[in-house]
Design a protein around this motif. Structure first.
Motif, PDB file in Angstrom:
ATOM      1  N   MET A   1      -5.935   3.353 -12.332  1.00  8.89           N
ATOM      2  CA  MET A   1      -4.684   2.627 -10.582  1.00  8.89           C
ATOM      3  C   MET A   1      -4.880   3.363 -10.028  1.00  8.89           C
ATOM      4  O   MET A   1      -5.137   3.160  -8.272  1.00  8.89           O
ATOM      5  CB  MET A   1      -3.436   3.448 -11.786  1.00  8.89           C
ATOM      6  N   ALA A   2      -5.379   4.491  -9.654  1.00 13.66           N
ATOM      7  CA  ALA A   2      -5.469   5.415  -8.218  1.00 13.66           C
ATOM      8  C   ALA A   2      -6.733   4.853  -7.547  1.00 13.66           C
ATOM      9  O   ALA A   2      -7.093   4.385  -6.793  1.00 13.66           O
ATOM     10  CB  ALA A   2      -5.892   6.874  -8.642  1.00 13.66           C
ATOM     11  N   GLU A   3      -7.829   4.737  -8.462  1.00 12.22           N
ATOM     12  CA  GLU A   3      -8.884   3.670  -8.070  1.00 12.22           C
ATOM     13  C   GLU A   3      -8.727   2.245  -7.503  1.00 12.22           C
ATOM     14  O   GLU A   3      -8.838   2.096  -6.068  1.00 12.22           O
ATOM     15  CB  GLU A   3     -10.223   3.682  -9.248  1.00 12.22           C
ATOM     16  N   PHE A   4      -7.838   1.862  -8.114  1.00 11.37           N
ATOM     17  CA  PHE A   4      -7.580   0.256  -7.923  1.00 11.37           C
ATOM     18  C   PHE A   4      -6.896   0.651  -6.411  1.00 11.37           C
ATOM     19  O   PHE A   4      -7.482   0.010  -5.689  1.00 11.37           O
ATOM     20  CB  PHE A   4      -6.736   0.157  -9.048  1.00 11.37           C
ATOM     21  N   LEU A   5      -5.772   1.535  -6.539  1.00  5.61           N
ATOM     22  CA  LEU A   5      -4.820   1.323  -5.057  1.00  5.61           C
ATOM     23  C   LEU A   5      -5.912   2.233  -3.917  1.00  5.61           C
ATOM     24  O   LEU A   5      -5.357   1.533  -2.625  1.00  5.61           O
ATOM     25  CB  LEU A   5      -3.825   2.260  -5.164  1.00  5.61           C
ATOM     26  N   ALA A   6      -7.112   2.896  -4.635  1.00  2.93           N
ATOM     27  CA  ALA A   6      -7.860   3.526  -2.729  1.00  2.93           C
ATOM     28  C   ALA A   6      -8.392   2.231  -2.534  1.00  2.93           C
ATOM     29  O   ALA A   6      -9.018   2.528  -1.020  1.00  2.93           O
ATOM     30  CB  ALA A   6      -8.773   4.777  -3.697  1.00  2.93           C
TER      31      ALA A   6
ATOM     32  N   TYR B   1     -11.553   1.496   1.277  1.00  7.42           N
ATOM     33  CA  TYR B   1     -10.795   0.459   2.466  1.00  7.42           C
ATOM     34  C   TYR B   1      -9.124   0.337   2.154  1.00  7.42           C
ATOM     35  O   TYR B   1      -8.963  -0.451   2.403  1.00  7.42           O
ATOM     36  CB  TYR B   1     -11.349  -0.547   1.932  1.00  7.42           C
ATOM     37  N   ALA B   2      -9.049   1.244   1.319  1.00 10.79           N
ATOM     38  CA  ALA B   2      -7.265   1.612   0.903  1.00 10.79           C
ATOM     39  C   ALA B   2      -6.037   0.588   2.533  1.00 10.79           C
ATOM     40  O   ALA B   2      -5.541   0.322   2.347  1.00 10.79           O
ATOM     41  CB  ALA B   2      -6.632   2.733   0.305  1.00 10.79           C
ATOM     42  N   PHE B   3      -6.690   1.598   3.537  1.00 10.06           N
ATOM     43  CA  PHE B   3      -5.488   2.023   4.610  1.00 10.06           C
ATOM     44  C   PHE B   3      -5.714   0.497   5.183  1.00 10.06           C
ATOM     45  O   PHE B   3      -4.779  -0.180   5.582  1.00 10.06           O
ATOM     46  CB  PHE B   3      -5.846   2.968   5.887  1.00 10.06           C
ATOM     47  N   PHE B   4      -6.981  -0.183   5.263  1.00 10.79           N
ATOM     48  CA  PHE B   4      -7.111  -1.127   5.959  1.00 10.79           C
ATOM     49  C   PHE B   4      -6.618  -2.182   5.182  1.00 10.79           C
ATOM     50  O   PHE B   4      -6.088  -3.213   5.799  1.00 10.79           O
ATOM     51  CB  PHE B   4      -8.811  -1.793   6.236  1.00 10.79           C
ATOM     52  N   VAL B   5      -7.190  -2.454   3.695  1.00 11.62           N
ATOM     53  CA  VAL B   5      -6.074  -3.725   2.813  1.00 11.62           C
ATOM     54  C   VAL B   5      -4.281  -3.770   2.766  1.00 11.62           C
ATOM     55  O   VAL B   5      -3.961  -4.036   3.223  1.00 11.62           O
ATOM     56  CB  VAL B   5      -6.659  -3.330   1.602  1.00 11.62           C
TER      57      VAL B   5
ATOM     58  N   SER C   1      -2.670  -2.098   5.095  1.00  7.78           N
ATOM     59  CA  SER C   1      -2.063  -2.684   6.244  1.00  7.78           C
ATOM     60  C   SER C   1      -1.797  -4.014   6.586  1.00  7.78           C
ATOM     61  O   SER C   1      -1.351  -4.757   7.083  1.00  7.78           O
ATOM     62  CB  SER C   1      -2.291  -1.720   7.005  1.00  7.78           C
ATOM     63  N   ALA C   2      -3.241  -4.742   6.254  1.00  6.46           N
ATOM     64  CA  ALA C   2      -3.554  -6.756   6.174  1.00  6.46           C
ATOM     65  C   ALA C   2      -2.202  -6.858   5.619  1.00  6.46           C
ATOM     66  O   ALA C   2      -1.660  -7.416   5.638  1.00  6.46           O
ATOM     67  CB  ALA C   2      -4.370  -5.945   5.942  1.00  6.46           C
ATOM     68  N   TYR C   3      -1.765  -6.033   3.890  1.00  2.00           N
ATOM     69  CA  TYR C   3      -0.730  -6.736   3.806  1.00  2.00           C
ATOM     70  C   TYR C   3       0.000  -6.568   4.082  1.00  2.00           C
ATOM     71  O   TYR C   3       1.294  -7.697   3.703  1.00  2.00           O
ATOM     72  CB  TYR C   3      -0.918  -6.310   1.691  1.00  2.00           C
ATOM     73  N   GLY C   4       1.032  -5.706   4.626  1.00  2.00           N
ATOM     74  CA  GLY C   4       2.050  -5.045   5.311  1.00  2.00           C
ATOM     75  C   GLY C   4       1.708  -6.420   6.406  1.00  2.00           C
ATOM     76  O   GLY C   4       3.391  -6.774   6.628  1.00  2.00           O
ATOM     77  N   LEU C   5       1.531  -6.049   6.937  1.00  2.00           N
ATOM     78  CA  LEU C   5       0.692  -6.674   7.889  1.00  2.00           C
ATOM     79  C   LEU C   5       1.232  -8.142   7.697  1.00  2.00           C
ATOM     80  O   LEU C   5       2.444  -9.007   7.970  1.00  2.00           O
ATOM     81  CB  LEU C   5       0.104  -6.839   9.019  1.00  2.00           C
ATOM     82  N   VAL C   6       0.800  -9.656   6.660  1.00  2.00           N
ATOM     83  CA  VAL C   6       0.778 -10.523   6.487  1.00  2.00           C
ATOM     84  C   VAL C   6       2.298 -10.913   5.665  1.00  2.00           C
ATOM     85  O   VAL C   6       2.885 -11.370   6.018  1.00  2.00           O
ATOM     86  CB  VAL C   6       0.332 -10.850   5.379  1.00  2.00           C
ATOM     87  N   ALA C   7       2.787  -9.466   5.160  1.00  2.00           N
ATOM     88  CA  ALA C   7       4.613  -9.730   4.124  1.00  2.00           C
ATOM     89  C   ALA C   7       5.454 -10.080   5.695  1.00  2.00           C
ATOM     90  O   ALA C   7       6.438 -10.594   5.532  1.00  2.00           O
ATOM     91  CB  ALA C   7       4.287  -8.722   3.688  1.00  2.00           C
ATOM     92  N   VAL C   8       5.154  -8.861   6.520  1.00  2.00           N
ATOM     93  CA  VAL C   8       6.092  -9.223   8.365  1.00  2.00           C
ATOM     94  C   VAL C   8       6.214 -10.262   8.631  1.00  2.00           C
ATOM     95  O   VAL C   8       6.996 -10.700   9.335  1.00  2.00           O
ATOM     96  CB  VAL C   8       5.655  -7.834   8.837  1.00  2.00           C
ATOM     97  N   VAL C   9       4.389 -10.977   8.488  1.00  2.00           N
ATOM     98  CA  VAL C   9       4.548 -12.453   9.144  1.00  2.00           C
ATOM     99  C   VAL C   9       5.268 -12.782   8.197  1.00  2.00           C
ATOM    100  O   VAL C   9       6.066 -14.448   9.217  1.00  2.00           O
ATOM    101  CB  VAL C   9       3.696 -12.399   9.195  1.00  2.00           C
TER     102      VAL C   9
END
Length: 50
Positions: free
Chosen positions: A1-6, A10-14, A16-24
Motif C-alpha cells: 500500500m505504501a508503495e502505491f501511495l508513493a 512521483y507522489a507529490f506531483f500526482v 497535488s494534481a489530484y488535489g488541484l482537480v478536486a478543488v476545480v
C-alpha cells in the motif's frame, strides 16, 4: 500500500494534481450555485421593495 501511495517517487506531483482537480471540480459546482443563490436573493429583495 505504501508503495502505491508513493507512486514510484512521483507522489507529490500526482497527489497535488489530484488535489488541484478536486478543488476545480468543487469550484465548478459551487460557484454557479453561489451565483444563483445571490441572484435569487437580489430578485426577491427587489420585488419586496416595489
Amino acid at each position: 500500500m505504501a508503495e502505491f501511495l508513493a507512486m514510484g517517487g512521483y507522489a507529490f506531483f500526482v497527489w497535488s494534481a489530484y488535489g488541484l482537480v478536486a478543488v476545480v471540480l468543487v469550484g465548478n459546482a459551487a460557484v454557479p450555485w453561489w451565483w444563483h443563490r445571490r441572484l435569487k436573493n437580489e430578485r426577491e429583495s427587489s420585488k419586496e421593495s416595489n
